[in-house]
Design a protein around this motif. Sequence first.
Motif, PDB file in Angstrom:
ATOM      1  N   THR A  75       0.639  -1.409   0.030  1.00  0.00           N
ATOM      2  CA  THR A  75      -0.055   0.126  -0.163  1.00  0.00           C
ATOM      3  C   THR A  75       0.758   1.056  -0.021  1.00  0.00           C
ATOM      4  O   THR A  75       0.619   2.222  -0.645  1.00  0.00           O
ATOM      5  N   GLN A  76       1.908   1.303   0.852  1.00  0.00           N
ATOM      6  CA  GLN A  76       2.849   2.319   0.950  1.00  0.00           C
ATOM      7  C   GLN A  76       3.726   2.589  -0.437  1.00  0.00           C
ATOM      8  O   GLN A  76       3.831   3.830  -0.825  1.00  0.00           O
ATOM      9  N   LEU A  77       3.852   1.494  -1.042  1.00  0.00           N
ATOM     10  CA  LEU A  77       4.804   1.681  -2.331  1.00  0.00           C
ATOM     11  C   LEU A  77       3.569   2.160  -3.405  1.00  0.00           C
ATOM     12  O   LEU A  77       4.330   2.322  -4.515  1.00  0.00           O
ATOM     13  N   GLY A  78       2.538   2.173  -3.483  1.00  0.00           N
ATOM     14  CA  GLY A  78       1.394   2.160  -4.470  1.00  0.00           C
ATOM     15  C   GLY A  78       1.415   1.164  -5.461  1.00  0.00           C
ATOM     16  O   GLY A  78       1.081   1.482  -6.716  1.00  0.00           O
ATOM     17  N   LEU A  79       1.494  -0.042  -5.165  1.00  0.00           N
ATOM     18  CA  LEU A  79       1.717  -1.227  -5.898  1.00  0.00           C
ATOM     19  C   LEU A  79       0.434  -1.777  -6.298  1.00  0.00           C
ATOM     20  O   LEU A  79       0.099  -2.619  -7.217  1.00  0.00           O
ATOM     21  N   LEU A  80      -0.601  -1.256  -5.514  1.00  0.00           N
ATOM     22  CA  LEU A  80      -2.093  -2.056  -5.643  1.00  0.00           C
ATOM     23  C   LEU A  80      -3.059  -0.874  -6.040  1.00  0.00           C
ATOM     24  O   LEU A  80      -2.997   0.030  -5.809  1.00  0.00           O
TER      25      LEU A  80
END
Length: 47
Positions: free
Chosen positions: A42-47
């Motif tokens: 979630t923090q890396l914005g991969l979803l």
Amino acid sequence: MTALSAAARPPARTGGPKDERPAHLEHVLGWTLVVVLAMLVTQLGLL
């Protein structure tokens, strides 16, 4: 070997891991890993 004598013998040990740890600890650590991985995704914005 007769069926009766085969049934009376305990199953052979295969040398696998022993169940020394409580299963609860393993479940808690597994779910902790899942939550940390979800937070990272979630923090890396991969979803």
